[in-house]
Structure formats: structure tokens, C-alpha cells
Design an enzyme around this catalytic site. Sequence first.
Site, PDB file in Angstrom:
ATOM      1  N   TRP A 136       0.805  -1.182  -0.089  1.00 17.42           N
ATOM      2  CA  TRP A 136      -0.193  -0.021   0.005  1.00 17.42           C
ATOM      3  C   TRP A 136       0.903   1.265   0.068  1.00 17.42           C
ATOM      4  O   TRP A 136       1.868   1.266   0.804  1.00 17.42           O
ATOM      5  CB  TRP A 136      -0.927   0.091   1.201  1.00 17.42           C
ATOM      6  N   GLU A 186      -3.069  -2.712  -2.969  1.00 22.08           N
ATOM      7  CA  GLU A 186      -4.143  -2.085  -2.044  1.00 22.08           C
ATOM      8  C   GLU A 186      -4.784  -0.852  -2.625  1.00 22.08           C
ATOM      9  O   GLU A 186      -3.851   0.275  -2.417  1.00 22.08           O
ATOM     10  CB  GLU A 186      -4.000  -2.334  -0.765  1.00 22.08           C
ATOM     11  N   LYS A 201      -7.069   2.609  -2.878  1.00 22.47           N
ATOM     12  CA  LYS A 201      -7.836   3.494  -1.941  1.00 22.47           C
ATOM     13  C   LYS A 201      -8.344   4.671  -2.605  1.00 22.47           C
ATOM     14  O   LYS A 201      -7.838   5.036  -3.919  1.00 22.47           O
ATOM     15  CB  LYS A 201      -6.471   3.970  -1.207  1.00 22.47           C
ATOM     16  N   ASP A 218      -9.870  -3.080   0.850  1.00 21.33           N
ATOM     17  CA  ASP A 218      -9.905  -2.697   2.169  1.00 21.33           C
ATOM     18  C   ASP A 218     -11.250  -1.823   2.221  1.00 21.33           C
ATOM     19  O   ASP A 218     -11.287  -0.658   1.562  1.00 21.33           O
ATOM     20  CB  ASP A 218      -8.757  -1.696   2.678  1.00 21.33           C
ATOM     21  N   HIS A 254     -11.754   1.722   1.928  1.00 23.36           N
ATOM     22  CA  HIS A 254     -11.028   2.627   0.750  1.00 23.36           C
ATOM     23  C   HIS A 254     -11.908   2.712  -0.283  1.00 23.36           C
ATOM     24  O   HIS A 254     -11.772   2.884  -1.373  1.00 23.36           O
ATOM     25  CB  HIS A 254     -10.007   1.601   0.405  1.00 23.36           C
ATOM     26  N   HIS A 299      -8.709  -6.328   3.785  1.00 25.53           N
ATOM     27  CA  HIS A 299      -8.332  -5.661   4.984  1.00 25.53           C
ATOM     28  C   HIS A 299      -9.687  -5.270   5.556  1.00 25.53           C
ATOM     29  O   HIS A 299     -10.358  -4.310   4.959  1.00 25.53           O
ATOM     30  CB  HIS A 299      -7.521  -4.133   4.736  1.00 25.53           C
ATOM     31  N   ASP A 318     -12.379   7.111   6.136  1.00 27.21           N
ATOM     32  CA  ASP A 318     -11.681   5.805   6.369  1.00 27.21           C
ATOM     33  C   ASP A 318     -10.911   5.820   7.914  1.00 27.21           C
ATOM     34  O   ASP A 318      -9.640   6.150   7.909  1.00 27.21           O
ATOM     35  CB  ASP A 318     -10.580   5.587   5.441  1.00 27.21           C
ATOM     36  N   ASP A 326     -10.722   3.777  10.295  1.00 26.26           N
ATOM     37  CA  ASP A 326     -10.172   2.698  10.914  1.00 26.26           C
ATOM     38  C   ASP A 326     -10.469   2.458  12.411  1.00 26.26           C
ATOM     39  O   ASP A 326      -9.646   2.209  13.337  1.00 26.26           O
ATOM     40  CB  ASP A 326      -8.632   2.830  10.961  1.00 26.26           C
ATOM     41  N   ASP A 359      -7.562  -4.268   9.577  1.00 24.94           N
ATOM     42  CA  ASP A 359      -6.753  -3.403   9.627  1.00 24.94           C
ATOM     43  C   ASP A 359      -7.448  -2.165  10.218  1.00 24.94           C
ATOM     44  O   ASP A 359      -8.465  -1.569   9.588  1.00 24.94           O
ATOM     45  CB  ASP A 359      -6.278  -2.936   8.254  1.00 24.94           C
TER      46      ASP A 359
HETATM   47  C1  RNT Z   1      -3.957   2.623   4.633  1.00 22.73           C
HETATM   48  C2  RNT Z   1      -3.954   1.190   4.188  1.00 22.73           C
HETATM   49  C3  RNT Z   1      -3.008   0.266   5.121  1.00 22.73           C
HETATM   50  C4  RNT Z   1      -2.539   0.678   6.361  1.00 22.73           C
HETATM   51  C5  RNT Z   1      -1.681  -0.428   6.861  1.00 22.73           C
HETATM   52  C6  RNT Z   1      -0.987   0.331   8.216  1.00 22.73           C
HETATM   53  O1  RNT Z   1      -5.153   3.393   4.288  1.00 22.73           O
HETATM   54  O2  RNT Z   1      -5.247   0.686   4.673  1.00 22.73           O
HETATM   55  O3  RNT Z   1      -3.431  -0.971   4.643  1.00 22.73           O
HETATM   56  O4  RNT Z   1      -3.667   0.757   7.124  1.00 22.73           O
HETATM   57  O5  RNT Z   1      -0.597  -0.703   5.987  1.00 22.73           O
HETATM   58 ZN    ZN Z   2      -5.728  -1.332   4.684  1.00 23.43          ZN
END
Ligand code: RNT
Ligand code: ZN
Length: 416
Positions: A180, A221, A223, A256, A259, A283, A291, A293, A323
Amino acid sequence: MSNCYENAREAYADLGVDTDKAIKAVSSVALSMHCWQGDDVHGFENSGDLSGGIAATGNYPGAARNAEELMADIDFAFGLIPGRKKVNLHAIYAVSGDLPDRKDLLPEHFAPWVDFALDRGIGLDMNPTLFSSPMAADSLTLTSPDPAVREYWIEHCIACRRIAEHFGKKTGMTSLNNIWIPDGYKQAPGDRMGPRARLRDSLDRIFADKVDSAYVLDSVEPKLFGIGLESYTAGSSEFYMNYAARHSDHVMCLLDNGHFHPTENVSDKFSSLLLFAEHIALHITRGVRWDSDHVVSLDDELLGICRELVRCDALGKAFIGLDYFDASINRVAAWVIGMRNVQKALLFALLEPRELLKKYQDEGDFTSLFALSEEEKTLPFLPVWNRYCEEQNVPSGISWLDGVKKYERDVLSLRS
Ligand code: RNT
Ligand code: ZN
């Protein structure tokens, strides 16, 4: 207790669902627990603040300060989570008194993690860290117009891929090396093609280094945007889906669920990808308005993701990782809650009367399809979950929290 389970087993059997089979199936799925929830994505380099358009917010005491503490915390959490596990590492979690530059990292810098995994019979996944570095101060890495910067990060990704290959060899479980990058622009760019062309070239050069796909597989990955990088993200969904499709022998697209646009359902994408790819990677996170988290909750989104994995028969094809990084609550509890929720959602999904639902859809009987989907929500899930936890020797109910509170008193609160 076991009487409850017998009754539940009958209730599900009435709909053609075998609860014993579901328990067996869920216990064989490996979930990759992200080490970075334990210390707010800090790592052991002391490389300064978290950068790259991501942020951990909160200042709950007790974050792990070194590898020993992080491993102890992971161990403690693992004792409260049923099922098979992997640990998901990032390059900044290399352990060594004398850490080299990120581009020069070697398997030996992760030796304590390999020992940790071998002792516990678990797997390891890997992520190059292309943020929180003076070399990524402007959030440009594999797309940088500066060839020296780009070269640096290419070398770093190659180093991590070799480390992941080593993980796979040692643990006997294929390691996922996920790339990523934060690269993008806050201002509307004057050139959208250039950075993406450089990204494609960087990836080609990283993957030109030959590794054994029995031990390591790659993911990329996408986003939508990062904080401070709202106008352009080089690694978009279209970019990586096409890249993965062209290199499907070893590269998969990692989704993810934080994203994408908030009204988009990541679970709807699996079937499209899986018709053209052998593997997918995930993720699992929880975005609150963006986003953010947050810790994964047992909500519709998670249930949708797990249901779709089961419906697509993808449990053996998916690399499932978590994640998120919430620094506002006990970090060990954050792991336990998120991991248990994914386990619950997987079990719930495996208990779905999917044959019947499919049949109703194909017959065009959408009344029955809807009616059964609603009934399913209140089937006696809990006794089945309890049985699974009993078999796995972990607490089935909230009593896990007593253990975490005690760990906080005895261990976490002593950290300054
Ligand atoms: C960031 C991505 C990525 C990170 C990790 C820490 O938006 O989701 O995967 O969260 O690599
Ligand atoms: Zn991620």
C-alpha cells in the site's frame, strides 16, 4: 449448555444447515491479526509521527513500546480469540538492536517474529512500510518523479518480499506481501497519467525479482483518498484491479472496506474479482464517516463481507486480514473485539441456509428470499458460538473482558 446446542442444531437442520460442519469450517480459516493496533502504527524505528494520510487518534495508556511488549500483548489477545491465526507485520516492526535502513532489511531482522510464529504454529504476513519516513516526506514513494526516491522504495519492497518468502518457507503457510502506498496530491494534479505510469513501472521492477509463489504471494491495495491527499490517489481501484488482472499468477487485489465510497459495498466486489482471479485479499476495518479505522464491529457490513466469502466459496481463496488502529480504548481489547467479531460473522455466514436462498432467487420467489433472510437473523446462533469457543478453549461470553482488565492493571498500566 449442551442441551441448548442440540436445540440449536435442530433449528438450523430444519433449514438444511449443519452446525457441526459450520464450526469445523470456521475453525480452519486463518485470520491475520495486524500487529499495528498494538502501538498505533508506531513500529520500532522511532521514525517520528505517523504519515501518509492515515492517523491513529486517542491517547489510551499502555501502548506496546518494544517487540517484547507487543508480542506479550498479541499472545494475551490470542488466548481470547478462537480459530487459526497469523500475525500481520509491517517493515517498521523489524526487531534488531542495530536496525539497517529499510531498503536493506533482511529476514534476520525478523528472526524473533519467526520464532514467535513457530512456537505458536501460526503464519506471518508482511507489508513494506512506505510512510512515516523522511524518504516519503511528501507522500510520494513508488510514483515519485525523483528517480532516487523511487529506487529506494523499489528496493524496500523487494527486501520485504524476500522477507515474506522467508516467512512462508519457515512457517509452512504462504505469506502475503501487501503493497500500500500513500502517493497522491492534495491539489488537483496537472498530470494524472505520469504518476500511474511510474507506479506501473515500479511494480514491474519489484516483481521482476523472482521469489517462490508457494511461499509468498503479492497484493496491491487501492484507496479512494488519504487525509491531505484528497484530489488524487495514484493507486486507485481501477489501476490495481487491472494490474492484478494482468499479473494474476502472483498478484491479487486487496480490498480494504474503508477505501471506497461509503455507499459502496465491498462485499459486492468479491464475485466479480473471483471470476477472474484465484485469490483475493481483504483488510477488514470500520470506517465511521471516512476511512477512520475504527475497531471492527459485528455490523451489517462485516456480516455482508463474511456472507459473501462463504457464498462465493472463497474461504480457501481469501487472505483475510484486519486493519484498524484505535488508540482511544484498551488496545488488547480492540484486537479481541475485532477478531472475535470476524469469527462470529464467519460462523454466522456459515450457518446461513444458502442453498434455500439461492433456490428462491433462481425461482424468482423474492418474497420467500426476503422472508427467510429476515428469519435467519434470529436463529439460535449463540449456542453454536458457545460450542465453538468451548472447543477452542476460549471464553464464549464477556468474561474475556475480566482477563483484559486484569492484564491492564498488572501489565499495561505499568508502561509509561
Ligand atoms: C491505509 C491502508 C493500509 C494501512 C496499513 C497500516 O489506508 O489501509 O493498509 O492501514 O498498511
Ligand atoms: Zn488497509
